[in-house]
Design an enzyme around this catalytic site. Structure first.
Site, PDB file in Angstrom:
ATOM      1  N   ALA A  25       0.906  -1.003  -0.121  1.00  0.00           N
ATOM      2  CA  ALA A  25      -0.221  -0.411  -0.138  1.00  0.00           C
ATOM      3  C   ALA A  25       1.088   0.534  -0.245  1.00  0.00           C
ATOM      4  O   ALA A  25       0.906   2.193  -0.931  1.00  0.00           O
ATOM      5  CB  ALA A  25      -0.517   0.056   1.430  1.00  0.00           C
ATOM      6  N   GLU A  26       1.907   1.011   0.903  1.00  0.00           N
ATOM      7  CA  GLU A  26       2.819   2.298   1.015  1.00  0.00           C
ATOM      8  C   GLU A  26       4.291   2.166   1.205  1.00  0.00           C
ATOM      9  O   GLU A  26       4.412   0.928   1.995  1.00  0.00           O
ATOM     10  CB  GLU A  26       2.289   3.224   1.740  1.00  0.00           C
ATOM     11  CG  GLU A  26       1.817   4.600   1.174  1.00  0.00           C
ATOM     12  CD  GLU A  26      -0.162   4.502   1.829  1.00  0.00           C
ATOM     13  OE1 GLU A  26      -0.178   4.973   1.000  1.00  0.00           O
ATOM     14  OE2 GLU A  26      -0.086   3.425   2.189  1.00  0.00           O
ATOM     15  N   THR A  27       5.025   2.339   0.504  1.00  0.00           N
ATOM     16  CA  THR A  27       6.450   2.838   0.579  1.00  0.00           C
ATOM     17  C   THR A  27       6.871   4.245   1.066  1.00  0.00           C
ATOM     18  O   THR A  27       7.202   5.088   0.685  1.00  0.00           O
ATOM     19  CB  THR A  27       7.816   1.647  -0.452  1.00  0.00           C
ATOM     20  OG1 THR A  27       7.202   0.665  -1.198  1.00  0.00           O
ATOM     21  CG2 THR A  27       9.179   2.123  -0.366  1.00  0.00           C
ATOM     22  N   HIS A  49       0.115   4.706   8.892  1.00  0.00           N
ATOM     23  CA  HIS A  49       0.765   3.213   8.996  1.00  0.00           C
ATOM     24  C   HIS A  49       2.320   2.775   8.796  1.00  0.00           C
ATOM     25  O   HIS A  49       3.495   2.452   9.774  1.00  0.00           O
ATOM     26  CB  HIS A  49       0.154   2.043   8.342  1.00  0.00           C
ATOM     27  CG  HIS A  49       0.438   1.824   6.937  1.00  0.00           C
ATOM     28  ND1 HIS A  49      -0.271   2.136   5.920  1.00  0.00           N
ATOM     29  CD2 HIS A  49       1.197   0.743   6.432  1.00  0.00           C
ATOM     30  CE1 HIS A  49       0.374   1.766   4.630  1.00  0.00           C
ATOM     31  NE2 HIS A  49       1.175   0.667   5.333  1.00  0.00           N
TER      32      HIS A  49
END
Length: 261
Positions: A45-47, A73
């Site tokens: 979902a995210e880096t 997060h």
């Protein structure tokens, strides 16, 4: 070039729960194109990418397809890496985002507490388009800075929603937050973000900057317990403090490694 990479499950104290985020500590910024390619390759979902600055860190977040303004997060995961992997001393660390300003994370026992700006929401009329992509229409709709907030009557409604992710892309927002009163917690939610490359996010810290002021006004309390009802699930404690929201949760390291670019 070799770059250290860590993967942390945020908002959980168990592996394979909560929301996984990759964190890449850097000495200096890479090109936007390269960071986007790394995020796409990670397919999380995210880096988050962090660079030391001003006795803290600058931070940026990328989904597999776009850079985003705020990610809870992956900020919590970055704090985990800073404290537990990079040897940072102290009880708190300051992250600075070029898009969201100062974000402080405090270490409190096993938890990390995010200090984020609160979202400002306004109620709008429920229109037929708001049912597009969802198996049930909301009873109320609010618009925040980047997301819609769809309110339902019961936790069972949130669990039963069957989103059509292609149809949800019609909405002109980053994502759709769906929420209802919880059975064992103050409120529950889910987050759908197909427009930014994340069909359903497991646990969305930034969404709780919208959820917290809403439920605080409804329930008449400033500290609330929350559960995100994704398949992985995640628990959060949220506190409204004026125009800021504190979001607390645990984290666990899944991976430490190195990438070659």
């Amino acid at each position: 070039m070799k770059i250290s990479i860590f993967q942390v499950d945020a908002f959980s104290n168990q592996l394979f729960k909560g929301n996984p985020a990759a964190v890449c500590p850097l000495n200096e910024w890479l090109s936007d194109e390269l960071m986007q390619n790394i995020a796409q390759e990670n397919n999380l979902a995210e880096t988050a990418f962090i660079v030391p600055a001003n006795e803290g860190y600058e931070i940026r977040w990328f989904t597999p397809t776009v850079e985003v303004d705020l990610c809870g997060h992956a900020t919590l995961a970055s704090a985990h890496v800073v404290f537990h992997e990079l040897g940072y001393k102290g009880d708190f660390v300051n992250f600075h985002s070029p898009r969201s300003g100062l974000l402080t994370v405090t270490k409190r026992g096993a938890e990390f507490v995010l200090d984020f700006p609160s979202d400002t929401i306004s109620q709008i009329d429920v229109e037929p388009i708001h049912s597009s992509g969802l198996s049930k229409a909301p009873r109320a709709v609010y618009k925040g800075k980047t997301d819609y907030l769809f309110v339902y009557d019961a936790e069972a409604d949130i669990r039963a929603l069957q989103p059509d992710f292609e149809a949800l892309k019609i909405h002109p927002v980053r994502g759709i937050i769906v929420t209802a009163p919880g059975e064992k917690v103050d409120f529950v939610s889910r987050f759908f973000g197909p427009a930014c490359g994340v069909n359903e996010d497991p646990v969305t810290g930034s969404a709780h900057t919208t959820l917290t002021p809403y439920w605080s006004s409804i329930l008449g309390k400033t500290t609330l317990s929350a559960l995100q009802l994704s398949q992985r699930s995640g628990s959060l404690t949220c506190t409204l403090k004026g125009d800021r929201v504190e979001i607390a949760g645990e984290s666990v390291l899944y991976l430490r490694g190195e990438i070659n670019v």
